[in-house]
Design a protein around this motif. Structure first.
Motif, short mmCIF file in Angstrom:
data_model
loop_
_atom_site.label_atom_id
_atom_site.label_comp_id
_atom_site.label_asym_id
_atom_site.label_seq_id
_atom_site.Cartn_x
_atom_site.Cartn_y
_atom_site.Cartn_z
N LYS A 183 0.77 -0.74 -6.47
CA LYS A 183 -0.63 -0.89 -5.38
C LYS A 183 0.26 -1.87 -4.36
O LYS A 183 0.72 -2.66 -4.41
CB LYS A 183 -1.69 -1.65 -6.28
CG LYS A 183 -2.07 -0.91 -7.39
CD LYS A 183 -2.99 -1.74 -8.15
CE LYS A 183 -3.39 -1.15 -9.43
NZ LYS A 183 -4.64 -1.90 -10.13
N THR A 184 -0.55 -1.48 -3.00
CA THR A 184 -0.41 -2.10 -1.97
C THR A 184 -1.45 -2.28 -0.96
O THR A 184 -2.53 -1.55 -1.05
CB THR A 184 0.92 -1.70 -1.18
OG1 THR A 184 1.16 -2.59 0.08
CG2 THR A 184 0.61 -0.04 -0.68
N ALA A 223 2.36 1.02 5.09
CA ALA A 223 3.29 1.06 6.06
C ALA A 223 4.63 0.22 5.63
O ALA A 223 5.99 0.51 5.72
CB ALA A 223 2.97 0.94 7.39
N ALA A 224 4.39 -1.00 5.41
CA ALA A 224 5.36 -2.06 5.19
C ALA A 224 6.15 -1.70 3.87
O ALA A 224 7.43 -1.55 3.67
CB ALA A 224 4.79 -3.36 5.04
N TYR A 240 0.48 3.38 -3.90
CA TYR A 240 -0.95 3.71 -3.24
C TYR A 240 -1.74 2.61 -2.78
O TYR A 240 -1.26 1.42 -2.98
CB TYR A 240 -1.83 4.67 -4.18
CG TYR A 240 -2.05 3.81 -5.55
CD1 TYR A 240 -3.25 3.41 -5.80
CD2 TYR A 240 -1.21 3.87 -6.83
CE1 TYR A 240 -3.46 2.72 -6.95
CE2 TYR A 240 -1.23 3.38 -7.97
CZ TYR A 240 -2.51 2.82 -8.12
OH TYR A 240 -3.03 2.24 -9.32
N ALA A 241 -2.54 2.88 -1.74
CA ALA A 241 -3.32 1.78 -1.07
C ALA A 241 -4.86 2.42 -0.85
O ALA A 241 -5.05 3.38 -0.84
CB ALA A 241 -2.66 1.67 0.20
N GLU A 264 -11.65 -8.07 -5.21
CA GLU A 264 -11.73 -8.83 -4.13
C GLU A 264 -11.42 -8.15 -2.84
O GLU A 264 -11.26 -8.68 -1.73
CB GLU A 264 -10.71 -10.27 -3.95
CG GLU A 264 -11.23 -11.36 -5.14
CD GLU A 264 -10.46 -10.92 -6.37
OE1 GLU A 264 -9.34 -10.41 -6.42
OE2 GLU A 264 -11.21 -11.32 -7.41
N GLY A 265 -11.19 -6.77 -3.04
CA GLY A 265 -10.84 -5.85 -1.86
C GLY A 265 -9.34 -5.85 -1.57
O GLY A 265 -9.10 -5.47 -0.40
N LYS A 266 -8.52 -6.36 -2.28
CA LYS A 266 -7.08 -6.73 -2.05
C LYS A 266 -6.23 -6.15 -3.21
O LYS A 266 -6.69 -6.15 -4.38
CB LYS A 266 -6.84 -8.23 -1.72
CG LYS A 266 -7.44 -8.64 -0.38
CD LYS A 266 -7.36 -10.10 -0.30
CE LYS A 266 -5.77 -10.46 -0.58
NZ LYS A 266 -5.51 -11.82 -0.35
N ALA A 267 -5.16 -5.60 -2.91
CA ALA A 267 -4.40 -5.15 -3.93
C ALA A 267 -3.57 -6.44 -4.39
O ALA A 267 -3.28 -7.14 -3.72
CB ALA A 267 -3.31 -4.21 -3.39
#
Length: 168
Positions: A18-19, A23-24, A64-65, A73-76
């Motif tokens: 998960k990211t 792009a990075a 996947y993002a 929290e809405g973050k990977a």
């Protein structure tokens, strides 16, 4: 009745990561590590399939993002929690389902869109999600159960340590 293959592991199929920054992550695995990008089915959220660069090389990292990659929290997640599941290439789909039933394990089933791949998802006792991936040819006529409650939903955990069967 057709004889179906015995439950057999053939090797690691992929690791899913998960990211928050596709792009990075893509750049790291391709430009720095040296993997190449493979075609990826449209799962309805962004990602990348990356693999070994030699001819016929295997796709070994799935990124996947957005969508199911995002936590509450809405973050990977970061660190080792960024690894979502381990995938193994297998045969013997129904044999594995029988083993899960016999052990009292909960599992989910899935058909990868636009491919001939079938999948089973199950957790180990520590809550590590395992994906078993099968080429459907030779796995018999009975397709995976895609009904609500049995169909795999990306990002939706079905692990419950309190009800996990005692395996020994």
């Amino acid at each position: 009745m057709t004889d179906l293959p015995l439950a057999t592991v053939h090797g690691l199929y992929h690791i899913a990561i998960k990211t928050d920054d596709l792009a990075a992550t893509r750049t790291f695995w391709t430009a720095i590590i040296g993997l190449r990008e493979f075609p990826r089915p449209d799962f309805g959220y962004p990602g990348a399939w990356l693999g070994c660069p030699q001819p016929g090389g295997l796709g070994i990292i799935h990124v996947y993002a957005g969508g199911p990659a995002l936590g509450p929290e809405g973050k990977a997640p970061a660190g080792t929690a960024a690894i979502d599941h381990v995938s193994l290439s297998c045969s013997g789909y129904r044999s594995y389902v029988s083993r899960f039933k016999a052990a009292g394990l909960d599992w989910r089933e899935f058909i990868v869109p636009g491919t001939s791949l079938w999948q089973l998802f199950v957790y180990d006792p520590s809550g590590v999600q395992l994906e078993l991936t099968f080429e459907c040819g030779g796995e018999g006529e009975e397709k995976p159960d895609m009904s609500p409650g049995r169909k795999y939903v990306a990002g939706a955990s079905f692990f419950d340590k309190a009800t996990y069967p005692k395996l020994a």
